[in-house]
Design a protein around this motif. Sequence first.
Motif, PDB file in Angstrom:
ATOM      1  N   MET A   1     -56.048  36.803 -79.544  1.00 41.36           N
ATOM      2  CA  MET A   1     -55.371  37.324 -78.388  1.00 41.36           C
ATOM      3  C   MET A   1     -53.867  37.221 -78.642  1.00 41.36           C
ATOM      4  O   MET A   1     -53.398  36.239 -79.193  1.00 41.36           O
ATOM      5  CB  MET A   1     -55.771  36.495 -77.163  1.00 41.36           C
ATOM      6  CG  MET A   1     -54.924  36.770 -75.955  1.00 41.36           C
ATOM      7  SD  MET A   1     -55.533  35.951 -74.478  1.00 41.36           S
ATOM      8  CE  MET A   1     -56.976  36.927 -74.171  1.00 41.36           C
ATOM      9  N   ILE A   2     -53.154  38.240 -78.213  1.00 43.62           N
ATOM     10  CA  ILE A   2     -51.698  38.258 -78.356  1.00 43.62           C
ATOM     11  C   ILE A   2     -51.085  37.999 -76.981  1.00 43.62           C
ATOM     12  O   ILE A   2     -51.337  38.725 -76.032  1.00 43.62           O
ATOM     13  CB  ILE A   2     -51.194  39.600 -78.909  1.00 43.62           C
ATOM     14  CG1 ILE A   2     -51.795  39.877 -80.283  1.00 43.62           C
ATOM     15  CG2 ILE A   2     -49.666  39.598 -78.985  1.00 43.62           C
ATOM     16  CD1 ILE A   2     -51.501  41.274 -80.814  1.00 43.62           C
ATOM     17  N   ILE A   3     -50.289  36.922 -76.898  1.00 41.87           N
ATOM     18  CA  ILE A   3     -49.622  36.563 -75.651  1.00 41.87           C
ATOM     19  C   ILE A   3     -48.127  36.720 -75.859  1.00 41.87           C
ATOM     20  O   ILE A   3     -47.562  36.171 -76.798  1.00 41.87           O
ATOM     21  CB  ILE A   3     -49.956  35.124 -75.228  1.00 41.87           C
ATOM     22  CG1 ILE A   3     -51.457  34.981 -74.979  1.00 41.87           C
ATOM     23  CG2 ILE A   3     -49.154  34.738 -73.985  1.00 41.87           C
ATOM     24  CD1 ILE A   3     -51.898  33.588 -74.592  1.00 41.87           C
ATOM     25  N   ARG A   4     -47.494  37.469 -74.964  1.00 40.73           N
ATOM     26  CA  ARG A   4     -46.041  37.653 -75.015  1.00 40.73           C
ATOM     27  C   ARG A   4     -45.384  36.751 -73.974  1.00 40.73           C
ATOM     28  O   ARG A   4     -45.805  36.695 -72.827  1.00 40.73           O
ATOM     29  CB  ARG A   4     -45.658  39.103 -74.711  1.00 40.73           C
ATOM     30  CG  ARG A   4     -44.130  39.316 -74.595  1.00 40.73           C
ATOM     31  CD  ARG A   4     -43.761  40.746 -74.314  1.00 40.73           C
ATOM     32  NE  ARG A   4     -44.157  41.630 -75.377  1.00 40.73           N
ATOM     33  CZ  ARG A   4     -43.506  41.793 -76.543  1.00 40.73           C
ATOM     34  NH1 ARG A   4     -42.415  41.102 -76.771  1.00 40.73           N
ATOM     35  NH2 ARG A   4     -43.947  42.637 -77.442  1.00 40.73           N
ATOM     36  N   ILE A   5     -44.353  36.051 -74.406  1.00 43.83           N
ATOM     37  CA  ILE A   5     -43.474  35.343 -73.486  1.00 43.83           C
ATOM     38  C   ILE A   5     -42.242  36.219 -73.379  1.00 43.83           C
ATOM     39  O   ILE A   5     -41.554  36.471 -74.373  1.00 43.83           O
ATOM     40  CB  ILE A   5     -43.118  33.936 -73.992  1.00 43.83           C
ATOM     41  CG1 ILE A   5     -44.376  33.078 -74.123  1.00 43.83           C
ATOM     42  CG2 ILE A   5     -42.101  33.287 -73.043  1.00 43.83           C
ATOM     43  CD1 ILE A   5     -44.146  31.700 -74.716  1.00 43.83           C
ATOM     44  N   LEU A   6     -41.990  36.736 -72.181  1.00 37.77           N
ATOM     45  CA  LEU A   6     -40.889  37.676 -71.990  1.00 37.77           C
ATOM     46  C   LEU A   6     -39.566  37.084 -72.479  1.00 37.77           C
ATOM     47  O   LEU A   6     -39.265  35.917 -72.219  1.00 37.77           O
ATOM     48  CB  LEU A   6     -40.769  38.069 -70.526  1.00 37.77           C
ATOM     49  CG  LEU A   6     -41.888  38.962 -69.996  1.00 37.77           C
ATOM     50  CD1 LEU A   6     -41.748  39.158 -68.488  1.00 37.77           C
ATOM     51  CD2 LEU A   6     -41.888  40.306 -70.697  1.00 37.77           C
ATOM     52  N   GLY A   7     -38.827  37.890 -73.211  1.00 45.62           N
ATOM     53  CA  GLY A   7     -37.530  37.478 -73.720  1.00 45.62           C
ATOM     54  C   GLY A   7     -37.602  36.610 -74.956  1.00 45.62           C
ATOM     55  O   GLY A   7     -36.575  36.188 -75.477  1.00 45.62           O
ATOM     56  N   GLU A   8     -38.812  36.346 -75.434  1.00 46.28           N
ATOM     57  CA  GLU A   8     -38.969  35.431 -76.565  1.00 46.28           C
ATOM     58  C   GLU A   8     -39.746  36.057 -77.716  1.00 46.28           C
ATOM     59  O   GLU A   8     -39.328  35.979 -78.858  1.00 46.28           O
ATOM     60  CB  GLU A   8     -39.679  34.170 -76.081  1.00 46.28           C
ATOM     61  CG  GLU A   8     -39.813  33.112 -77.131  1.00 46.28           C
ATOM     62  CD  GLU A   8     -40.386  31.835 -76.561  1.00 46.28           C
ATOM     63  OE1 GLU A   8     -41.170  31.176 -77.263  1.00 46.28           O
ATOM     64  OE2 GLU A   8     -40.046  31.492 -75.413  1.00 46.28           O
ATOM     65  N   GLY A   9     -40.909  36.606 -77.431  1.00 41.88           N
ATOM     66  CA  GLY A   9     -41.721  37.197 -78.484  1.00 41.88           C
ATOM     67  C   GLY A   9     -43.198  37.023 -78.212  1.00 41.88           C
ATOM     68  O   GLY A   9     -43.605  36.567 -77.138  1.00 41.88           O
ATOM     69  N   ASP A  15     -59.008  32.238 -79.356  1.00 39.16           N
ATOM     70  CA  ASP A  15     -59.791  32.211 -78.118  1.00 39.16           C
ATOM     71  C   ASP A  15     -60.167  30.788 -77.706  1.00 39.16           C
ATOM     72  O   ASP A  15     -60.248  30.495 -76.515  1.00 39.16           O
ATOM     73  CB  ASP A  15     -61.053  33.059 -78.260  1.00 39.16           C
ATOM     74  CG  ASP A  15     -60.752  34.549 -78.288  1.00 39.16           C
ATOM     75  OD1 ASP A  15     -59.649  34.947 -77.848  1.00 39.16           O
ATOM     76  OD2 ASP A  15     -61.620  35.312 -78.755  1.00 39.16           O
ATOM     77  N   ASP A  16     -60.381  29.904 -78.676  1.00 37.22           N
ATOM     78  CA  ASP A  16     -60.797  28.544 -78.323  1.00 37.22           C
ATOM     79  C   ASP A  16     -59.664  27.720 -77.703  1.00 37.22           C
ATOM     80  O   ASP A  16     -59.896  26.630 -77.201  1.00 37.22           O
ATOM     81  CB  ASP A  16     -61.405  27.813 -79.517  1.00 37.22           C
ATOM     82  CG  ASP A  16     -60.452  27.629 -80.687  1.00 37.22           C
ATOM     83  OD1 ASP A  16     -59.290  28.074 -80.615  1.00 37.22           O
ATOM     84  OD2 ASP A  16     -60.883  27.031 -81.686  1.00 37.22           O
ATOM     85  N   ALA A  17     -58.459  28.238 -77.699  1.00 33.68           N
ATOM     86  CA  ALA A  17     -57.324  27.553 -77.066  1.00 33.68           C
ATOM     87  C   ALA A  17     -57.149  27.972 -75.608  1.00 33.68           C
ATOM     88  O   ALA A  17     -56.361  27.367 -74.874  1.00 33.68           O
ATOM     89  CB  ALA A  17     -56.042  27.831 -77.837  1.00 33.68           C
ATOM     90  N   LEU A  18     -57.884  28.972 -75.180  1.00 27.51           N
ATOM     91  CA  LEU A  18     -57.677  29.520 -73.838  1.00 27.51           C
ATOM     92  C   LEU A  18     -58.089  28.570 -72.718  1.00 27.51           C
ATOM     93  O   LEU A  18     -57.488  28.586 -71.644  1.00 27.51           O
ATOM     94  CB  LEU A  18     -58.388  30.862 -73.694  1.00 27.51           C
ATOM     95  CG  LEU A  18     -57.807  31.986 -74.554  1.00 27.51           C
ATOM     96  CD1 LEU A  18     -58.596  33.271 -74.353  1.00 27.51           C
ATOM     97  CD2 LEU A  18     -56.334  32.199 -74.248  1.00 27.51           C
ATOM     98  N   ASP A  19     -59.079  27.712 -72.954  1.00 26.26           N
ATOM     99  CA  ASP A  19     -59.491  26.776 -71.903  1.00 26.26           C
ATOM    100  C   ASP A  19     -58.329  25.859 -71.524  1.00 26.26           C
ATOM    101  O   ASP A  19     -58.062  25.647 -70.337  1.00 26.26           O
ATOM    102  CB  ASP A  19     -60.696  25.945 -72.341  1.00 26.26           C
ATOM    103  CG  ASP A  19     -61.991  26.734 -72.317  1.00 26.26           C
ATOM    104  OD1 ASP A  19     -62.036  27.794 -71.659  1.00 26.26           O
ATOM    105  OD2 ASP A  19     -62.957  26.293 -72.971  1.00 26.26           O
TER     106      ASP A  19
END
Length: 92
Positions: A1-9, A15-19
């Motif tokens: 999964m790709i997660i963007r932090i606005l203004g950062e990247g 997936d196993d880190a999502l919990d």
Amino acid sequence: MIIRILGEGQYDVADDALDRLNELDGALETAVEQGDETAFSSALHELLEGVRSVGVAHPADSLDESDLILPPGDASIDEVRAMLSDDGLIPG
């Protein structure tokens, strides 16, 4: 999964880190619902640090679309409230 932090990247997050991230997201959502600025600031910081610690920086020159978008660390409680869905910022 790709997660963007606005203004950062973007960060690639397994997936196993999502919990764990969902736990942090729940704390953030509770702080927003209660209007608790102190808890909100701490919870937002912890969520973003959680993404940074479990994620791997996604190549900056990549044009891949983010699966999730998180607010920047300096976002206000009202800005985060506007971004929340029924599942918080991180569904699940």
